[in-house]
Design a protein around this motif. Structure first.
Motif, PDB file in Angstrom:
ATOM      1  N   PRO A 111       0.835  -1.223   0.000  1.00 12.47           N
ATOM      2  CA  PRO A 111       0.000   0.000   0.000  1.00 12.47           C
ATOM      3  C   PRO A 111       0.859   1.259   0.000  1.00 12.47           C
ATOM      4  O   PRO A 111       1.780   1.394   0.818  1.00 12.47           O
ATOM      5  N   GLY A 112       0.584   2.153  -0.938  1.00  7.86           N
ATOM      6  CA  GLY A 112       1.288   3.416  -0.997  1.00  7.86           C
ATOM      7  C   GLY A 112       2.694   3.351  -1.556  1.00  7.86           C
ATOM      8  O   GLY A 112       3.416   4.357  -1.536  1.00  7.86           O
ATOM      9  N   LYS A 113       3.078   2.198  -2.072  1.00  2.00           N
ATOM     10  CA  LYS A 113       4.428   2.041  -2.603  1.00  2.00           C
ATOM     11  C   LYS A 113       4.401   1.600  -4.055  1.00  2.00           C
ATOM     12  O   LYS A 113       3.383   1.122  -4.554  1.00  2.00           O
ATOM     13  N   ASP A 114       5.527   1.758  -4.728  1.00  2.00           N
ATOM     14  CA  ASP A 114       5.647   1.310  -6.107  1.00  2.00           C
ATOM     15  C   ASP A 114       5.757  -0.213  -6.163  1.00  2.00           C
ATOM     16  O   ASP A 114       6.169  -0.858  -5.200  1.00  2.00           O
ATOM     17  N   ARG A 115       5.392  -0.758  -7.313  1.00  2.00           N
ATOM     18  CA  ARG A 115       5.564  -2.182  -7.523  1.00  2.00           C
ATOM     19  C   ARG A 115       7.048  -2.503  -7.588  1.00  2.00           C
ATOM     20  O   ARG A 115       7.816  -1.782  -8.224  1.00  2.00           O
ATOM     21  N   GLU A 116       7.465  -3.579  -6.911  1.00  2.00           N
ATOM     22  CA  GLU A 116       8.862  -3.973  -6.932  1.00  2.00           C
ATOM     23  C   GLU A 116       9.013  -5.418  -7.386  1.00  2.00           C
ATOM     24  O   GLU A 116       8.148  -6.267  -7.145  1.00  2.00           O
ATOM     25  N   LEU A 117      10.143  -5.676  -8.041  1.00  2.00           N
ATOM     26  CA  LEU A 117      10.459  -7.024  -8.489  1.00  2.00           C
ATOM     27  C   LEU A 117      11.056  -7.789  -7.310  1.00  2.00           C
ATOM     28  O   LEU A 117      12.041  -7.355  -6.731  1.00  2.00           O
ATOM     29  N   VAL A 118      10.485  -8.936  -7.000  1.00  2.00           N
ATOM     30  CA  VAL A 118      10.893  -9.713  -5.824  1.00  2.00           C
ATOM     31  C   VAL A 118      11.814 -10.865  -6.202  1.00  2.00           C
ATOM     32  O   VAL A 118      12.817 -11.110  -5.520  1.00  2.00           O
ATOM     33  N   ALA A 119      11.475 -11.577  -7.280  1.00  2.26           N
ATOM     34  CA  ALA A 119      12.255 -12.763  -7.656  1.00  2.26           C
ATOM     35  C   ALA A 119      12.092 -13.010  -9.136  1.00  2.26           C
ATOM     36  O   ALA A 119      11.037 -12.714  -9.709  1.00  2.26           O
ATOM     37  N   THR A 120      13.132 -13.563  -9.749  1.00  3.40           N
ATOM     38  CA  THR A 120      13.079 -13.927 -11.157  1.00  3.40           C
ATOM     39  C   THR A 120      13.595 -15.339 -11.346  1.00  3.40           C
ATOM     40  O   THR A 120      14.373 -15.851 -10.523  1.00  3.40           O
ATOM     41  N   ILE A 121      13.179 -15.943 -12.456  1.00  2.95           N
ATOM     42  CA  ILE A 121      13.634 -17.297 -12.772  1.00  2.95           C
ATOM     43  C   ILE A 121      13.770 -17.412 -14.283  1.00  2.95           C
ATOM     44  O   ILE A 121      12.941 -16.894 -15.042  1.00  2.95           O
ATOM     45  N   SER A 122      14.814 -18.083 -14.722  1.00  6.15           N
ATOM     46  CA  SER A 122      15.041 -18.280 -16.147  1.00  6.15           C
ATOM     47  C   SER A 122      14.064 -19.305 -16.698  1.00  6.15           C
ATOM     48  O   SER A 122      13.372 -20.004 -15.956  1.00  6.15           O
ATOM     49  N   GLY A 123      14.030 -19.389 -18.039  1.00 10.43           N
ATOM     50  CA  GLY A 123      13.077 -20.287 -18.676  1.00 10.43           C
ATOM     51  C   GLY A 123      13.218 -21.737 -18.238  1.00 10.43           C
ATOM     52  O   GLY A 123      12.225 -22.437 -18.042  1.00 10.43           O
ATOM     53  N   GLY A 124      14.444 -22.186 -18.091  1.00  9.28           N
ATOM     54  CA  GLY A 124      14.681 -23.564 -17.666  1.00  9.28           C
ATOM     55  C   GLY A 124      14.664 -23.755 -16.173  1.00  9.28           C
ATOM     56  O   GLY A 124      14.682 -24.891 -15.688  1.00  9.28           O
ATOM     57  N   GLY A 125      14.651 -22.662 -15.440  1.00  4.45           N
ATOM     58  CA  GLY A 125      14.573 -22.732 -13.985  1.00  4.45           C
ATOM     59  C   GLY A 125      15.892 -22.782 -13.263  1.00  4.45           C
ATOM     60  O   GLY A 125      15.920 -22.831 -12.029  1.00  4.45           O
ATOM     61  N   SER A 126      17.006 -22.741 -13.985  1.00  4.82           N
ATOM     62  CA  SER A 126      18.294 -22.923 -13.328  1.00  4.82           C
ATOM     63  C   SER A 126      18.861 -21.638 -12.739  1.00  4.82           C
ATOM     64  O   SER A 126      19.723 -21.680 -11.861  1.00  4.82           O
ATOM     65  N   ILE A 127      18.397 -20.498 -13.225  1.00  4.06           N
ATOM     66  CA  ILE A 127      18.924 -19.213 -12.747  1.00  4.06           C
ATOM     67  C   ILE A 127      17.814 -18.485 -12.008  1.00  4.06           C
ATOM     68  O   ILE A 127      16.765 -18.190 -12.579  1.00  4.06           O
TER      69      ILE A 127
ATOM     70  N   LYS B 271      15.755 -12.794   0.325  1.00  2.00           N
ATOM     71  CA  LYS B 271      16.739 -13.869   0.170  1.00  2.00           C
ATOM     72  C   LYS B 271      16.762 -14.767   1.405  1.00  2.00           C
ATOM     73  O   LYS B 271      16.761 -14.293   2.536  1.00  2.00           O
ATOM     74  N   GLY B 272      16.754 -16.074   1.150  1.00  3.46           N
ATOM     75  CA  GLY B 272      16.765 -17.030   2.241  1.00  3.46           C
ATOM     76  C   GLY B 272      15.391 -17.350   2.794  1.00  3.46           C
ATOM     77  O   GLY B 272      15.241 -18.279   3.592  1.00  3.46           O
ATOM     78  N   ARG B 273      14.386 -16.572   2.389  1.00  5.30           N
ATOM     79  CA  ARG B 273      13.024 -16.819   2.880  1.00  5.30           C
ATOM     80  C   ARG B 273      12.059 -17.232   1.759  1.00  5.30           C
ATOM     81  O   ARG B 273      11.152 -18.029   1.989  1.00  5.30           O
ATOM     82  N   PHE B 274      12.245 -16.685   0.576  1.00  4.59           N
ATOM     83  CA  PHE B 274      11.368 -16.967  -0.563  1.00  4.59           C
ATOM     84  C   PHE B 274      12.102 -17.848  -1.575  1.00  4.59           C
ATOM     85  O   PHE B 274      13.309 -17.720  -1.766  1.00  4.59           O
ATOM     86  N   THR B 275      11.335 -18.723  -2.242  1.00  6.39           N
ATOM     87  CA  THR B 275      11.883 -19.557  -3.305  1.00  6.39           C
ATOM     88  C   THR B 275      10.954 -19.512  -4.510  1.00  6.39           C
ATOM     89  O   THR B 275       9.770 -19.835  -4.395  1.00  6.39           O
ATOM     90  N   ILE B 276      11.501 -19.100  -5.637  1.00  2.00           N
ATOM     91  CA  ILE B 276      10.743 -19.092  -6.885  1.00  2.00           C
ATOM     92  C   ILE B 276      11.012 -20.389  -7.626  1.00  2.00           C
ATOM     93  O   ILE B 276      12.133 -20.899  -7.626  1.00  2.00           O
ATOM     94  N   SER B 277       9.961 -20.938  -8.248  1.00  2.00           N
ATOM     95  CA  SER B 277      10.110 -22.166  -9.028  1.00  2.00           C
ATOM     96  C   SER B 277       9.056 -22.182 -10.123  1.00  2.00           C
ATOM     97  O   SER B 277       8.155 -21.333 -10.145  1.00  2.00           O
ATOM     98  N   ARG B 278       9.176 -23.137 -11.007  1.00  2.00           N
ATOM     99  CA  ARG B 278       8.232 -23.230 -12.121  1.00  2.00           C
ATOM    100  C   ARG B 278       8.050 -24.671 -12.535  1.00  2.00           C
ATOM    101  O   ARG B 278       8.942 -25.496 -12.373  1.00  2.00           O
ATOM    102  N   ASP B 279       6.871 -24.955 -13.096  1.00  2.00           N
ATOM    103  CA  ASP B 279       6.576 -26.241 -13.694  1.00  2.00           C
ATOM    104  C   ASP B 279       6.183 -25.959 -15.140  1.00  2.00           C
ATOM    105  O   ASP B 279       5.044 -25.554 -15.413  1.00  2.00           O
ATOM    106  N   ASN B 280       7.113 -26.143 -16.055  1.00  2.00           N
ATOM    107  CA  ASN B 280       6.848 -25.797 -17.457  1.00  2.00           C
ATOM    108  C   ASN B 280       5.806 -26.709 -18.090  1.00  2.00           C
ATOM    109  O   ASN B 280       5.133 -26.311 -19.039  1.00  2.00           O
ATOM    110  N   ALA B 281       5.658 -27.909 -17.591  1.00  2.00           N
ATOM    111  CA  ALA B 281       4.636 -28.817 -18.115  1.00  2.00           C
ATOM    112  C   ALA B 281       3.233 -28.323 -17.779  1.00  2.00           C
ATOM    113  O   ALA B 281       2.277 -28.638 -18.479  1.00  2.00           O
ATOM    114  N   LYS B 282       3.121 -27.548 -16.696  1.00  2.00           N
ATOM    115  CA  LYS B 282       1.822 -27.033 -16.262  1.00  2.00           C
ATOM    116  C   LYS B 282       1.664 -25.534 -16.522  1.00  2.00           C
ATOM    117  O   LYS B 282       0.655 -24.946 -16.127  1.00  2.00           O
ATOM    118  N   ASN B 283       2.670 -24.927 -17.164  1.00  2.00           N
ATOM    119  CA  ASN B 283       2.622 -23.477 -17.410  1.00  2.00           C
ATOM    120  C   ASN B 283       2.335 -22.712 -16.117  1.00  2.00           C
ATOM    121  O   ASN B 283       1.521 -21.767 -16.093  1.00  2.00           O
TER     122      ASN B 283
END
Length: 114
Positions: free
Chosen positions: A41-57, A65-77
């Motif tokens: 609330p009252g703040k700009d949108r910020e980027l929290v986490a990113t992940i590469s297409g294959g998920g390795s980066i 950092k150390g609290r959140f984990t980004i992941s993806r399932d490409n088979a399920k989009n």
């Protein structure tokens, strides 16, 4: 047309956990770099986490950092954000998007409060 639908938000006590999901359609998901953003609330949108297409980066803003984990399932989009040890300052509407960005979804509200 790109459609991004976020879910999984809610009210959680400090120290708790949530897992957010983002269902993507209208894009070729697997090669797309993706990100989770948040807007408090009252703040700009910020980027929290990113992940590469294959998920390795994966990259995180220092505050999660150390609290959140980004992941993806490409088979399920589907993109995920596992959030642990949540703090009141994590309260925000969370959005997912491609990088570079497409249109924004409605987001999912995360409220961290006792």
């Amino acid at each position: 047309q790109v459609q991004l639908v976020e879910s999984g938000g809610g009210l959680v006590q400090p120290g708790g956990s949530l897992r957010l999901s983002c269902a993507a359609s209208g894009i070729i998901f697997s090669p797309s770099r993706m990100g989770w953003y948040r807007q408090a609330p009252g703040k700009d949108r910020e980027l929290v986490a990113t992940i590469s297409g294959g998920g390795s980066i994966r990259n995180y803003v220092d505050s999660v950092k150390g609290r959140f984990t980004i992941s993806r399932d490409n088979a399920k989009n589907t993109l995920y954000l596992q959030m642990n040890t949540l703090k009141p300052e994590d309260t925000a509407v969370y959005y997912c998007n491609t990088i570079p960005n497409n249109g924004w979804g409605k987001g999912t509200l995360v409220t961290v409060s006792s």
